[in-house]
Design an enzyme around this catalytic site. Structure first.
Site, PDB file in Angstrom:
ATOM      1  N   ASP A 155      -8.533  -6.506  13.388  1.00 41.73           N
ATOM      2  CA  ASP A 155      -9.953  -5.906  13.223  1.00 41.73           C
ATOM      3  C   ASP A 155     -11.058  -6.971  12.954  1.00 41.73           C
ATOM      4  OD1 ASP A 155      -9.593  -3.070  13.724  1.00 41.73           O
ATOM      5  OD2 ASP A 155      -8.957  -2.933  11.568  1.00 41.73           O
TER       6      ASP A 155
ATOM      7  N   ARG B 272       0.811  -1.280  -0.034  1.00 42.15           N
ATOM      8  CA  ARG B 272      -0.074  -0.135  -0.161  1.00 42.15           C
ATOM      9  C   ARG B 272       0.720   1.200   0.018  1.00 42.15           C
ATOM     10  NH1 ARG B 272      -2.205   0.883   6.047  1.00 42.15           N
ATOM     11  NH2 ARG B 272      -0.619  -0.534   6.972  1.00 42.15           N
TER      12      ARG B 272
ATOM     13  N   ARG C  81      -2.517  -5.223   3.147  1.00 38.53           N
ATOM     14  CA  ARG C  81      -2.305  -4.254   4.042  1.00 38.53           C
ATOM     15  C   ARG C  81      -0.941  -4.350   4.738  1.00 38.53           C
ATOM     16  NH1 ARG C  81      -5.357  -1.096   7.474  1.00 38.53           N
ATOM     17  NH2 ARG C  81      -4.225  -0.830   9.620  1.00 38.53           N
TER      18      ARG C  81
ATOM     19  N   GLU D 265     -19.540   5.273   1.823  1.00 39.30           N
ATOM     20  CA  GLU D 265     -19.089   4.686   0.781  1.00 39.30           C
ATOM     21  C   GLU D 265     -19.894   4.714  -0.567  1.00 39.30           C
ATOM     22  OE1 GLU D 265     -19.051   3.492   3.937  1.00 39.30           O
ATOM     23  OE2 GLU D 265     -17.065   3.493   4.573  1.00 39.30           O
TER      24      GLU D 265
ATOM     25  N   SER E 240      -4.706   4.699   5.863  1.00 41.78           N
ATOM     26  CA  SER E 240      -4.817   3.240   5.455  1.00 41.78           C
ATOM     27  C   SER E 240      -4.456   2.840   4.262  1.00 41.78           C
ATOM     28  CB  SER E 240      -5.885   2.508   6.261  1.00 41.78           C
ATOM     29  OG  SER E 240      -5.636   2.238   7.674  1.00 41.78           O
TER      30      SER E 240
ATOM     31  N   PHE F  73     -15.437  -2.590   2.286  1.00 44.82           N
ATOM     32  CA  PHE F  73     -16.427  -1.536   2.128  1.00 44.82           C
ATOM     33  C   PHE F  73     -16.140  -0.834   0.878  1.00 44.82           C
ATOM     34  CE2 PHE F  73     -14.553  -1.198   6.642  1.00 44.82           C
ATOM     35  CZ  PHE F  73     -15.716  -2.056   7.334  1.00 44.82           C
TER      36      PHE F  73
END
Lengths: 311, 279
Positions: free
Chosen positions: A117, A10, A167, A58, A37, A83
């Protein structure tokens, strides 16, 4: 090739997007409060006129991107994969893909990669639900070297593209000079008996599986499928030619992702195929990524075992 | 369209005539024996006529003009009114109206960009205002003079995304964006107030930072004045809450959800045309 040092895909993405936005002022970034993020913060910090904060909404963000595209912009829409692809599925279907608009959906923290998460933020369904949409191109680059190439390829396509990003730091498994052509899988490591078909995090895991198989006298080819859709059947058959069987390995549900895409592509003359992926289930929290990959069966050992079974 | 150089009353009369032609076009697009969303198309016919033949800068001969105003029918099922206006404006031949919703037609059941003059795909309710926000943001970013007009339904306001878009338009101060709420008070299953009441619509938009106007959506003078005021706003978007009558212009179809999505027989078609001619 051999695995090299680890780098964050990322981070590489943010810098690549910045380069794209610098070279084309019509490239704009939208984010829903996750710009740190997703690394779209690179645009906010360096080219603020090309960045739109859309709040934690979103659905609106995707439709706003459609409106921007209708006025000649090239919007890159960012959120976590779950999302970015799941929550606004209808907005992507109706407003972006149906009219074939030039909108790029960037699903960050895909798969299990947002390990802490838990199930709500992990995503094993995005490749399936993006892949089923007509006009959509779906990319899942394997490392920080390939991510900028995928972003540039996405920008060059006049139409919707979904890019799936991890990530966490991932080993570099591709060469700087390696070509990136949408729809054309590439061999990462040669081998003749079985082809291990990988993308995203499973590229590095697949290379480890190849070593395990080598010790057992099985020669495995590792093939990078960083394009899920479209797949060029001739190119797929060419890159798999000579292998007696396939193992597909993906950080995604075994329903509808890479394994499904390859089996559909080869359905007229199928090859024996074992699919390694996440069984029909949701994720959960863990303190580190490796622990989750192991728990859900995304290991070199599991891929090697699948190869032995399918041969 | 360049603004006609006429006295106000002559202008309003010409727009009323355009609205009549839009209504006749809706009846043409509906045809005989095919179900279509006649009620909601008729209720916004006057507003659509005022937009296409008075307010909006657009031309079928320069469809790619980056400075053209954009219209989005967010309540996409009412696209028959848009088709009628586009045909009247010359985007395609009026004969095409009769092919609406037939297999392979240029005119689909909901708006698609493949139709000349249609600016966005809508039909899944609640998304048009967001698309309009995107267009308005692009217009601002590029320093263009274009304005964006979006028609939403009152029943459509139950879609939460409308309010996400309302927040975004407020945050970005989109004074180049106008929403017109076609408050015909009736949705597919019945009266909006009975099915799922959405009270104080102007107050809701005002609370979201929009300048609001309340008008009779069938009074051409009201419509023109509100559109002019909304387009003169600085720093905030404008919302025009238009009280309308579902099915307006076809006497037997007025104010009932029976004609939300219904057909006309040959006999009913003649009655409908006579009714529109008598307005």
């Amino acid at each position: 090739m051999e695995k090299k040092q680890e780098k964050n895909p990322r981070t590489a993405y943010g810098l690549a997007l910045l380069e794209l936005a610098r070279s084309n002022p019509n490239v704009v970034a939208l984010d829903a409060d996750l710009c740190g993020s997703t690394q779209s913060v690179q645009i906010e910090n360096n080219l603020p006129a090309q960045f739109f904060e859309m709040g934690i909404g979103e659905a609106n963000m995707v439709s706003v991107a459609a409106g921007l595209a209708l006025c000649g912009k090239i919007p890159f829409v960012h959120s976590f994969a779950v999302f970015a692809a799941g929550r606004p599925f209808d907005q992507i279907r109706q407003g972006v893909c149906l009219p074939n608009l030039n909108v790029k959906i960037v699903g960050s923290s895909a798969g299990l990669s947002d390990f802490g998460d838990g199930a709500t933020h992990q995503c094993f369904e995005d490749m399936a639900i993006m892949r089923v949409l007509p006009h959509m191109t779906v990319l899942a680059p394997v490392d920080a070297v390939e991510v900028p190439k995928a972003a540039a390829a996405a920008a060059a396509i006049e139409g919707p593209v979904y890019i799936r990003l991890n990530r966490n730091d991932l080993p570099i498994v591709t060469e700087d000079a390696a070509p990136f052509e949408v729809g054309k899988p590439l061999v990462l490591a040669e081998g003749k008996d079985v082809a291990l078909c990988v993308n995203g995090v499973t590229a590095g895991i697949g290379l480890d599986a190849r070593k395990i198989l080598e010790n057992q006298g099985i020669s495995a080819r590792v093939v990078n499928f960083s394009t899920i859709k479209p797949l060029d059947e001739a190119a797929v058959r060419s890159v798999l030619s000579g292998a007696r069987a396939l193992v597909t390995a993906e950080e995604h549900s075994v329903i509808g992702g890479l394994g499904s895409a390859i089996m559909e592509c080869l359905s007229k003359k199928p090859m024996p195929t074992a699919r390694v992926g996440i069984a029909d289930r949701y994720g959960q929290s863990a303190h580190n990524y490796g622990q989750l990959l192991e728990h859900y069966g995304l290991t070199a050992e599991a891929i090697a075992k699948a190869a032995e079974e399918v041969l | 369209m360049s603004r006609p150089d006429k006295t106000n009353e002559e202008l309003l009369d010409s727009l009323r005539e355009k609205a009549r032609r839009v209504r006749l076009g809706i009846i043409d697009a509906l045809g005989i024996g095919n179900r279509g969303h006649v009620g909601g198309s008729m209720s916004c016919a006057d507003i659509v006529a005022a937009l296409y033949f008075y307010k909006m800068h657009h031309s079928p001969d320069n469809r790619g003009d980056p400075d053209r105003d954009r219209f989005i029918m967010s309540k996409g099922h009412s696209v028959l009114a848009q088709y009628a206006a586009l045909a009247e404006a010359g985007y395609f031949d009026k004969a095409v109206l009769g092919t609406t919703k037939s297999l392979g037609s240029l005119l689909q059941g909901h708006p698609e960009r493949t139709t000349p003059g249609v600016e966005a795909n809508t039909g899944s309710l609640g998304q048009g205002l967001s698309i309009g926000v995107g267009m308005a943001l692009a217009g601002k970013a590029d320093g263009r003079s274009c304005r964006v007009y979006v028609i939403v339904g009152d029943g459509e306001l139950a879609e939460g995304q409308v309010w996400e878009a309302a927040m975004a338009a407020n945050h970005y101060g989109l004074d180049n964006l106008t929403v017109i709420i076609d408050m015909n008070g009736i949705q597919a299953a019945g009266r909006t107030r009975d099915r799922y009441s959405i009270q104080n619509i102007p107050g809701r938009f005002a609370a979201f930072g929009w300048k609001t106007f309340e008008i009779d959506g069938h009074d051409m003078a009201d419509i023109v004045k509100a559109l002019d005021m909304a387009s003169a706003l600085k720093g905030c978007p404008g919302a025009i809450a238009a009280r309308t009558v579902k099915g307006k212009g076809i006497a037997f179809a007025e104010n009932t959800h029976a004609y939300h999505n219904n057909l006309l027989t040959a006999e009913e078609r003649e009655k409908a045309i006579a009714s529109v001619m008598a307005i």
